[in-house]
Design a protein around this motif. Structure first.
Motif, mmCIF file in Angstrom:
data_model
loop_
_atom_site.group_PDB
_atom_site.id
_atom_site.type_symbol
_atom_site.label_atom_id
_atom_site.label_comp_id
_atom_site.label_asym_id
_atom_site.label_seq_id
_atom_site.Cartn_x
_atom_site.Cartn_y
_atom_site.Cartn_z
ATOM 1 N N ASP A 9 0.858 -1.175 0.000
ATOM 2 C CA ASP A 9 0.000 0.000 0.000
ATOM 3 C C ASP A 9 0.903 1.236 0.000
ATOM 4 N N TYR A 10 0.348 2.373 -0.380
ATOM 5 C CA TYR A 10 1.140 3.616 -0.443
ATOM 6 C C TYR A 10 0.887 4.490 0.788
ATOM 7 N N ASP A 11 -0.344 4.997 0.930
ATOM 8 C CA ASP A 11 -0.678 5.879 2.066
ATOM 9 C C ASP A 11 -0.570 5.125 3.379
ATOM 10 N N GLY A 12 0.240 5.617 4.287
ATOM 11 C CA GLY A 12 0.305 5.027 5.613
ATOM 12 C C GLY A 12 1.137 3.771 5.706
ATOM 13 N N THR A 13 1.734 3.336 4.579
ATOM 14 C CA THR A 13 2.573 2.144 4.592
ATOM 15 C C THR A 13 3.976 2.477 4.103
ATOM 16 N N LEU A 14 4.080 2.972 2.885
ATOM 17 C CA LEU A 14 5.364 3.456 2.374
ATOM 18 C C LEU A 14 5.561 4.935 2.686
ATOM 19 N N GLU A 94 13.295 2.893 1.932
ATOM 20 C CA GLU A 94 14.242 2.551 0.875
ATOM 21 C C GLU A 94 15.084 1.337 1.262
ATOM 22 N N GLN A 95 15.427 1.216 2.533
ATOM 23 C CA GLN A 95 16.197 0.050 2.992
ATOM 24 C C GLN A 95 15.457 -1.245 2.687
ATOM 25 N N VAL A 96 14.152 -1.271 2.967
ATOM 26 C CA VAL A 96 13.357 -2.476 2.744
ATOM 27 C C VAL A 96 13.218 -2.766 1.253
ATOM 28 N N LEU A 97 12.926 -1.738 0.466
ATOM 29 C CA LEU A 97 12.762 -1.948 -0.969
ATOM 30 C C LEU A 97 14.067 -2.404 -1.615
ATOM 31 N N MET A 98 15.173 -1.848 -1.174
ATOM 32 C CA MET A 98 16.475 -2.228 -1.708
ATOM 33 C C MET A 98 16.784 -3.688 -1.372
ATOM 34 N N ALA A 99 16.505 -4.078 -0.127
ATOM 35 C CA ALA A 99 16.765 -5.455 0.286
ATOM 36 C C ALA A 99 15.874 -6.433 -0.469
ATOM 37 N N ALA A 100 14.599 -6.069 -0.630
ATOM 38 C CA ALA A 100 13.671 -6.947 -1.343
ATOM 39 C C ALA A 100 14.100 -7.117 -2.796
ATOM 40 N N SER A 101 14.484 -6.020 -3.425
ATOM 41 C CA SER A 101 14.925 -6.075 -4.814
ATOM 42 C C SER A 101 16.206 -6.901 -4.954
ATOM 43 N N LYS A 113 -5.203 5.534 -4.436
ATOM 44 C CA LYS A 113 -4.830 6.891 -4.839
ATOM 45 C C LYS A 113 -4.691 6.958 -6.363
ATOM 46 N N GLY A 114 -4.721 8.168 -6.910
ATOM 47 C CA GLY A 114 -4.601 8.345 -8.342
ATOM 48 C C GLY A 114 -3.263 7.851 -8.867
ATOM 49 N N LEU A 115 -3.284 7.159 -9.995
ATOM 50 C CA LEU A 115 -2.069 6.575 -10.551
ATOM 51 C C LEU A 115 -1.003 7.611 -10.916
ATOM 52 N N PRO A 116 -1.338 8.712 -11.585
ATOM 53 C CA PRO A 116 -0.290 9.695 -11.903
ATOM 54 C C PRO A 116 0.394 10.236 -10.656
ATOM 55 N N LEU A 117 -0.387 10.443 -9.591
ATOM 56 C CA LEU A 117 0.200 10.951 -8.351
ATOM 57 C C LEU A 117 1.152 9.924 -7.752
ATOM 58 N N LEU A 118 0.773 8.650 -7.783
ATOM 59 C CA LEU A 118 1.645 7.600 -7.265
ATOM 60 C C LEU A 118 2.967 7.570 -8.022
ATOM 61 N N GLU A 119 2.867 7.616 -9.346
ATOM 62 C CA GLU A 119 4.071 7.591 -10.172
ATOM 63 C C GLU A 119 4.981 8.775 -9.845
ATOM 64 N N ASN A 120 4.398 9.966 -9.748
ATOM 65 C CA ASN A 120 5.200 11.167 -9.488
ATOM 66 C C ASN A 120 5.838 11.130 -8.109
ATOM 67 N N SER A 121 5.071 10.686 -7.121
ATOM 68 C CA SER A 121 5.578 10.665 -5.751
ATOM 69 C C SER A 121 6.731 9.672 -5.602
ATOM 70 N N LEU A 122 6.550 8.469 -6.125
ATOM 71 C CA LEU A 122 7.606 7.464 -6.012
ATOM 72 C C LEU A 122 8.847 7.869 -6.791
ATOM 73 N N SER A 123 8.647 8.554 -7.908
ATOM 74 C CA SER A 123 9.793 9.057 -8.673
ATOM 75 C C SER A 123 10.521 10.141 -7.902
ATOM 76 N N ARG A 124 9.766 11.009 -7.235
ATOM 77 C CA ARG A 124 10.386 12.093 -6.447
ATOM 78 C C ARG A 124 11.272 11.532 -5.343
ATOM 79 N N PHE A 125 10.851 10.425 -4.757
ATOM 80 C CA PHE A 125 11.641 9.817 -3.684
ATOM 81 C C PHE A 125 12.717 8.871 -4.214
ATOM 82 N N GLY A 126 12.802 8.713 -5.528
ATOM 83 C CA GLY A 126 13.799 7.821 -6.104
ATOM 84 C C GLY A 126 13.495 6.350 -5.897
ATOM 85 N N LEU A 127 12.208 6.009 -5.766
ATOM 86 C CA LEU A 127 11.823 4.625 -5.482
ATOM 87 C C LEU A 127 11.144 3.930 -6.653
#
Length: 221
Positions: A9-14, A94-101, A113-127
């Motif tokens: 999930d995005y809100d409240g999880t990542l 990022e530690q968890v995502l890096m380890a999982a990958s 949440k809206g897909l464009p917002l998700l894409e932009n937010s995750l890109s902003r954080f480098g994830l």
């Protein structure tokens, strides 16, 4: 057991979006000519994992006319232009995502949440590059959102046909996330540090409970 497919999930999880949501909600009510919603009601609405339209109806003053679509459009415009900058990552994301990958896990974000917002937010954080698939709300959406299992059965399973239900884990902080996992027949992990309340989520008997994102790391070994 180790899991091969992790659904986040995005809100409240990542991401911690509480400040962003409440700012956009206050500004929406202000622009529409209403007093700002009660803080406790906003916290409750966020904690229930309500869809945007449900949240606006929840907070809308009783006895007032039905909400026109302009409320949703106004909220989204404010969130995109003002609130997104208030979003922060939860510690260890990022530690968890890096380890999982690094351990060969497939990662998916599934959000109401809206897909464009998700894409932009995750890109902003480098994830963004950690995720094989991102699923969210779109104007031409054909599939119902969580907790309906359609996004899993029609979008995720066909993408990862070799990964079994028993090797799939949903990580989320609110009841729609846990109900989604139950409806899909997969394991669930309740992120207790997020927005959902214990009284709402523990009765759903999640497979795991974590107090921080790094608590996921043993499941990735």
């Amino acid at each position: 057991m180790p899991y091969s497919l992790l659904l986040f999930d995005y809100d409240g999880t990542l991401c911690d979006t509480r400040r962003a949501i409440k700012h956009a909600m206050r500004r929406t009510f202000e622009i529409m000519g209403y007093p700002p919603p009660d803080e406790a009601l906003m916290d409750e609405a966020v904690g229930r994992g309500l869809l945007l339209t449900e949240m606006l109806l929840w907070l809308h003053p009783p006895g007032t006319p039905p909400l026109p679509a302009v409320w949703v459009d106004t909220y989204r415009a404010i969130y995109n232009t003002e609130s997104e900058a208030l979003v922060t990552l939860f510690p260890g994301a990022e530690q968890v995502l890096m380890a999982a990958s690094a351990n060969g896990r497939e990662l998916v974000v599934i959000s109401n949440k809206g897909l464009p917002l998700l894409e932009n937010s995750l890109s902003r954080f480098g994830l963004r590059h950690y995720f094989s698939l991102i699923l969210g709300d779109t104007p031409d959406r054909q599939l119902p959102l969580k907790p309906d299992p359609a996004m899993f059965t029609q979008a995720i399973q066909p993408r990862f046909p070799a990964i079994s239900l028993s090797a799939t884990l949903m990580i989320g902080d609110t009841t729609p996330d846990l109900l989604f996992a139950r409806n899909c027949g997969i394991a669930s992990c309740w992120a207790s540090y997020g927005f959902g309340e214990e009284d709402d989520n523990l009765p759903l008997r999640p497979t795991y409970c974590i107090n921080t994102l790094p608590d996921l790391l043993p499941l990735l070994a």
